[in-house]
Enzyme design. Sequence first.
Site, short mmCIF file in Angstrom:
data_model
loop_
_atom_site.label_atom_id
_atom_site.label_comp_id
_atom_site.label_asym_id
_atom_site.label_seq_id
_atom_site.Cartn_x
_atom_site.Cartn_y
_atom_site.Cartn_z
N ARG A 128 -27.32 -24.13 42.68
CA ARG A 128 -26.30 -25.03 42.49
C ARG A 128 -24.99 -24.48 43.29
O ARG A 128 -24.29 -25.37 43.81
CB ARG A 128 -25.92 -24.99 40.93
CG ARG A 128 -26.75 -25.77 40.19
CD ARG A 128 -26.46 -25.47 38.65
NE ARG A 128 -25.12 -26.19 38.27
CZ ARG A 128 -25.04 -27.33 38.14
NH1 ARG A 128 -25.70 -28.18 38.24
NH2 ARG A 128 -23.75 -27.78 37.86
N ARG A 174 -20.70 -19.43 51.90
CA ARG A 174 -20.45 -19.62 52.95
C ARG A 174 -19.92 -18.63 53.72
O ARG A 174 -19.10 -17.66 53.22
CB ARG A 174 -19.62 -20.82 52.81
CG ARG A 174 -19.78 -22.08 52.12
CD ARG A 174 -19.06 -23.37 52.39
NE ARG A 174 -19.37 -24.37 51.72
CZ ARG A 174 -18.71 -24.60 50.23
NH1 ARG A 174 -17.65 -23.79 50.03
NH2 ARG A 174 -19.16 -25.66 49.65
N ARG A 186 -28.19 -23.91 25.47
CA ARG A 186 -26.63 -23.18 25.13
C ARG A 186 -25.64 -24.25 24.65
O ARG A 186 -25.90 -25.40 25.13
CB ARG A 186 -26.28 -22.43 26.09
CG ARG A 186 -27.16 -21.28 26.70
CD ARG A 186 -27.15 -20.19 25.72
NE ARG A 186 -25.96 -19.40 25.88
CZ ARG A 186 -25.91 -18.27 24.78
NH1 ARG A 186 -26.85 -18.14 24.01
NH2 ARG A 186 -24.85 -17.50 25.15
N ARG A 212 -14.93 -18.89 30.95
CA ARG A 212 -13.99 -19.30 31.88
C ARG A 212 -12.64 -20.15 30.98
O ARG A 212 -12.72 -20.26 30.04
CB ARG A 212 -14.46 -20.32 32.61
CG ARG A 212 -15.03 -21.46 32.26
CD ARG A 212 -15.96 -22.37 33.03
NE ARG A 212 -16.51 -23.50 32.36
CZ ARG A 212 -17.32 -24.41 33.06
NH1 ARG A 212 -17.74 -24.20 34.25
NH2 ARG A 212 -17.91 -25.31 32.33
N GLU A 240 -13.54 -20.92 27.13
CA GLU A 240 -14.80 -21.46 26.84
C GLU A 240 -15.75 -20.27 26.52
O GLU A 240 -15.66 -19.46 27.37
CB GLU A 240 -15.25 -22.10 28.18
CG GLU A 240 -16.24 -23.06 27.96
CD GLU A 240 -16.63 -24.08 29.18
OE1 GLU A 240 -15.55 -24.53 30.01
OE2 GLU A 240 -17.88 -24.31 29.58
N TYR A 278 -30.79 -29.84 33.64
CA TYR A 278 -29.44 -29.65 34.00
C TYR A 278 -29.12 -30.41 35.20
O TYR A 278 -29.15 -30.27 36.37
CB TYR A 278 -29.44 -28.21 34.68
CG TYR A 278 -28.30 -27.27 34.74
CD1 TYR A 278 -26.86 -27.84 34.45
CD2 TYR A 278 -28.07 -26.03 35.14
CE1 TYR A 278 -25.74 -27.36 34.67
CE2 TYR A 278 -26.96 -25.13 35.09
CZ TYR A 278 -25.68 -25.79 35.00
OH TYR A 278 -24.37 -25.41 35.08
N ASP A 327 -25.93 -33.37 36.76
CA ASP A 327 -24.65 -33.48 36.81
C ASP A 327 -24.51 -35.20 36.79
O ASP A 327 -25.53 -35.57 36.78
CB ASP A 327 -24.27 -32.80 38.25
CG ASP A 327 -24.09 -31.41 38.70
OD1 ASP A 327 -24.06 -30.92 37.37
OD2 ASP A 327 -24.33 -31.10 39.70
N1 UDP Z 1 -22.23 -18.56 37.64
C1 UDP Z 1 -21.93 -17.15 37.75
N2 UDP Z 1 -20.50 -16.66 37.85
C2 UDP Z 1 -19.83 -17.81 38.17
C3 UDP Z 1 -20.07 -19.07 38.13
C4 UDP Z 1 -21.38 -19.49 38.10
O1 UDP Z 1 -22.63 -16.11 37.41
O2 UDP Z 1 -18.62 -17.38 38.59
C5 UDP Z 1 -23.50 -18.95 37.47
C6 UDP Z 1 -23.97 -19.05 35.89
O3 UDP Z 1 -25.24 -18.58 35.76
C7 UDP Z 1 -23.83 -20.55 35.82
C8 UDP Z 1 -24.45 -20.94 37.01
O4 UDP Z 1 -23.91 -20.01 38.14
O5 UDP Z 1 -24.49 -21.16 34.63
C9 UDP Z 1 -23.77 -22.44 37.49
O6 UDP Z 1 -22.62 -22.54 37.74
P1 UDP Z 1 -21.73 -23.91 37.43
O7 UDP Z 1 -20.49 -23.66 37.93
O8 UDP Z 1 -22.46 -24.86 38.33
O9 UDP Z 1 -22.08 -24.16 36.13
P2 UDP Z 1 -21.41 -25.29 35.36
O10 UDP Z 1 -19.97 -25.76 35.62
O11 UDP Z 1 -22.34 -26.51 35.21
O12 UDP Z 1 -20.95 -24.67 33.86
#
Ligand code: UDP
Length: 387
Positions: free
Chosen positions: A174, A178, A251, A281, A302, A350, A352
């Site tokens: 996901r 870059r 989860r 986060r 969160e 999962y 969006d």
């Molecule tokens: N992830 C991580 N560190 C980060 C951000 C994301 O390990 O700082 C991993 C984590 O397993 C997460 C996945 O990447 O569930 C997908 O991240 P995304 O930001 O797409 O999650 P969402 O916003 O859907 O919770």
Amino acid sequence: MAYRFLIVGAGFSGCVLANQLVKQLNCSIDIWDERDHIGGNSHTTRDEKTGIMVHQYGPHIFNTDKKEIWDFVNSFDEFKPYVHRVKANSKGKIYGLPVNLHTINQFFNKNFTPKEAEKFIEEQADKTIEEPKNFEEQALKFIGKDLYKAFFYGYTKKQWGCEPKELPASILKRIPVRFNYNDNYYNNFFSGIPTNGYTFIMEKMIEHPSITVTLDRKFIPGKDGKEYTHIFYTGPIDAYFQYKHGRLGYRTVTFEKGYDNGDFQGTAQMNYCDEEVPYTRITEHKHFTYWEANDKTVYFKEYSKETGENDIPYYPKRQVADKKLLKLYRDEADQQSNISFLGRLATYRYMDMHHVIGEAIELSKKVVDCVNTNQPLPVFSNVETFI
Ligand code: UDP
């Protein structure tokens, strides 16, 4: 003949489907939702103390590559331009995510050009992995051990409650990597935040004399819905079958709210990548609605945990055992008539917002075709649904 449809769930799946069907078929539609609001997990509301627009179930940034989906959502509300730039705290230092040239240079204390960085990261990568079988292998193959440990290992363990080795590689796919300074979290071309929020959009979608919404109405499988020609179900697929084969793993997320004056963290989303920090986060919502001035601010820490019986399911885990269970439910669903399953919970994926909207539009087209050709309506929107 006038069709009588029941849609279970007033999130994006249910609202988009209702919007499309009522335009194309001679039908009446009842939508039920067990919550006291429409909008599903994309629900937006105003914080009672500050008036700031908040995404009640966590940050939702609309992004898509598909112009037709962008135009569709923009037909209900004006979207303000918004590029999601996530910051990450790793061992007390702040970096930009997704991993980009700035992250790499900062983390390794270098001043690489794009080509140099690419070569350097290639050297870090685990070359013994050909086809990554899980999240960890995907990370080790593409970014190497150091960046993986700093940004992904701890966060992922907290977020999913298991070792990253036990998770599918698709979760990491996901997020882009870059070798330039582009720090947009998404690769998709269109991105924005609706001026009046997602719930407003869904209200507009279902504003029609032939659509009625009943809130606080839980659907009881096997008992409810017999008077309808067809049911569209967007709740959890295991709940529909009363968990007869067991519960699918999800989860759930809980939030701890805090207030401050002015600006709390300077950005909408700050990830905490270290395992020792208990939350994953912090989201500060006023940065999403940057066009609205406010002296106060509200933010949410969160926390992630396993979904208990009374918790809201958020993230499908899709571990090996879940997929086996899912197959049992899917096979059983395929035997049903007069019901279709759609959306994140009913297909256990999962997804969006833009995926959900796209699939609801697709399903509505199939339904209209089937009605016009006297075919039974499809149980799922497509055969790929469970891969
Ligand atoms: N992830 C991580 N560190 C980060 C951000 C994301 O390990 O700082 C991993 C984590 O397993 C997460 C996945 O990447 O569930 C997908 O991240 P995304 O930001 O797409 O999650 P969402 O916003 O859907 O919770």
